[in-house]
Write a protein that holds these residues in place. Structure first.
Motif, PDB file in Angstrom:
ATOM      1  N   PRO A   1       1.056   5.922  -0.121  1.00  0.00           N
ATOM      2  CA  PRO A   1       0.814   6.290   1.271  1.00  0.00           C
ATOM      3  C   PRO A   1      -0.599   5.889   1.705  1.00  0.00           C
ATOM      4  CG  PRO A   1       1.488   8.199  -0.055  1.00  0.00           C
ATOM      5  CD  PRO A   1       1.314   7.065  -0.987  1.00  0.00           C
ATOM      6  N   SER A   2      -0.691   5.189   2.848  1.00  0.00           N
ATOM      7  CA  SER A   2      -2.000   4.634   3.220  1.00  0.00           C
ATOM      8  C   SER A   2      -3.014   5.720   3.575  1.00  0.00           C
ATOM      9  CB  SER A   2      -1.868   3.612   4.353  1.00  0.00           C
ATOM     10  OG  SER A   2      -1.020   4.132   5.350  1.00  0.00           O
ATOM     11  N   GLU A   3      -2.524   6.945   3.903  1.00  0.00           N
ATOM     12  CA  GLU A   3      -3.520   7.985   4.228  1.00  0.00           C
ATOM     13  C   GLU A   3      -4.394   8.356   3.024  1.00  0.00           C
ATOM     14  OE1 GLU A   3       0.570  10.134   4.033  1.00  0.00           O
ATOM     15  OE2 GLU A   3      -0.266   8.280   4.865  1.00  0.00           O
ATOM     16  N   ILE A   4      -3.924   8.026   1.822  1.00  0.00           N
ATOM     17  CA  ILE A   4      -4.743   8.268   0.625  1.00  0.00           C
ATOM     18  C   ILE A   4      -6.087   7.554   0.746  1.00  0.00           C
ATOM     19  CG2 ILE A   4      -4.912   7.627  -1.831  1.00  0.00           C
ATOM     20  CD1 ILE A   4      -2.083   8.564  -2.205  1.00  0.00           C
TER      21      ILE A   4
ATOM     22  N   GLU B   1      -7.651   6.743   3.577  1.00  0.00           N
ATOM     23  CA  GLU B   1      -8.353   7.002   4.829  1.00  0.00           C
ATOM     24  C   GLU B   1      -9.805   7.383   4.569  1.00  0.00           C
ATOM     25  OE1 GLU B   1      -6.393   9.842   7.455  1.00  0.00           O
ATOM     26  OE2 GLU B   1      -4.849   8.319   7.808  1.00  0.00           O
ATOM     27  N   GLY B   2     -10.698   6.784   5.344  1.00  0.00           N
ATOM     28  CA  GLY B   2     -12.109   7.116   5.192  1.00  0.00           C
ATOM     29  C   GLY B   2     -12.806   6.344   4.078  1.00  0.00           C
ATOM     30  N   THR B   3     -12.062   5.502   3.343  1.00  0.00           N
ATOM     31  CA  THR B   3     -12.672   4.702   2.274  1.00  0.00           C
ATOM     32  C   THR B   3     -13.377   3.501   2.895  1.00  0.00           C
ATOM     33  OG1 THR B   3     -10.918   5.342   0.744  1.00  0.00           O
ATOM     34  CG2 THR B   3     -12.221   3.403   0.141  1.00  0.00           C
TER      35      THR B   3
ATOM     36  N   LYS C   1      -5.341  -4.822   4.828  1.00  0.00           N
ATOM     37  CA  LYS C   1      -5.653  -3.686   5.705  1.00  0.00           C
ATOM     38  C   LYS C   1      -7.161  -3.570   5.948  1.00  0.00           C
ATOM     39  CE  LYS C   1      -1.535  -1.055   4.589  1.00  0.00           C
ATOM     40  NZ  LYS C   1      -0.888  -0.250   3.557  1.00  0.00           N
TER      41      LYS C   1
END
Length: 237
Positions: free
Chosen positions: A31-34, A36-38, A59
């Protein structure tokens, strides 16, 4: 024969003979939300054909991919890619600086690594992960559908919950006794030895990090059996 003491060496030799595009991969999308913020660099350990690494690079992430399979990494490098690929071995020492990565991923890579290397892997990950950096682990757990294969392998391997992978996938179905397995070993029909983990073992390898959350998924393995899979995030505090 692969009644070897150094399982890691046998597995490394096996991957060197692989051709690009043939690596068996387990498809479960992260899941791409993993991520997030990276904003810092991400490392894909055992990147293989680079499917995951390329996906993340597209991405917009800053992605590094390492693998021990020279021919496959060279093939990856020859393509038009934003991923920074290199031939490196996480069970020894990589050439990355301390505290370099914000995110490190193991996806069905630890399964090729055995007991003798666990401490080195844990230490190296701790070294190259930055403070508050995260480690994502997606690796196979001990699964009942493999019990008979663990039992057979245990006659030849000290490490628990290992299984032999055969050069001919269909061979596994025909091997039901120690004699059958010994025969296959003598005839050099085994390609490598993989390991399925317990929660405790995964926790133990990365004991310098803090386990933030995890879950167990059931996904089909490349050979078609249902396999319990650990998906968890560790953090460097």
């Amino acid at each position: 024969a692969l009644m070897i003491n150094n399982i890691d060496e046998a597995n490394k030799n096996y991957w060197q003979n692989y051709k690009a595009g043939e690596i068996p991969s387990v498809h479960n999308n992260i899941p791409s939300e993993i991520f997030e913020g990276t904003t810092g660099p991400i490392l894909d350990v055992g990147t293989g054909d680079g499917i995951l690494a390329e996906n993340l690079a597209q991405k917009g992430f800053d992605v590094y991919g390492i693998d021990i399979a020279k021919n496959i990494i060279n093939e990856n490098i020859s393509k038009n890619t934003k991923v920074k690929y290199s031939i490196q071995d996480i069970t020894t020492k990589t050439n990355f600086p301390d505290d370099f990565f914000e995110f490190i991923i193991f996806k069905f890579t630890l399964t090729n690594i055995h007991k003798d290397s666990w401490e080195k892997v844990g230490n190296e990950i701790f070294r190259i992960l930055n403070k508050n950096g995260k480690l994502l682990i997606i690796e196979p757990l001990v699964s009942e559908s493999y019990n008979s294969r663990y039992n057979l392998a245990s006659s030849f391997i000290k490490d628990k919950n290992c299984l032999y992978v055969f050069k001919d996938k269909d061979l596994a179905k025909n091997i039901s006794s120690k004699e059958d397995l010994k025969n296959a070993l003598d005839k050099n029909q085994v390609s490598r030895i993989i390991k399925h983990y317990t929660f405790e073992e995964i926790n133990d390898i990365f004991k310098k990090l803090k386990l933030m959350n995890c879950r167990t998924l059931v996904i089909p393995s490349p050979s078609g059996y249902d396999i319990n899979t650990f998906e968890g995030i560790f953090k460097k505090i």
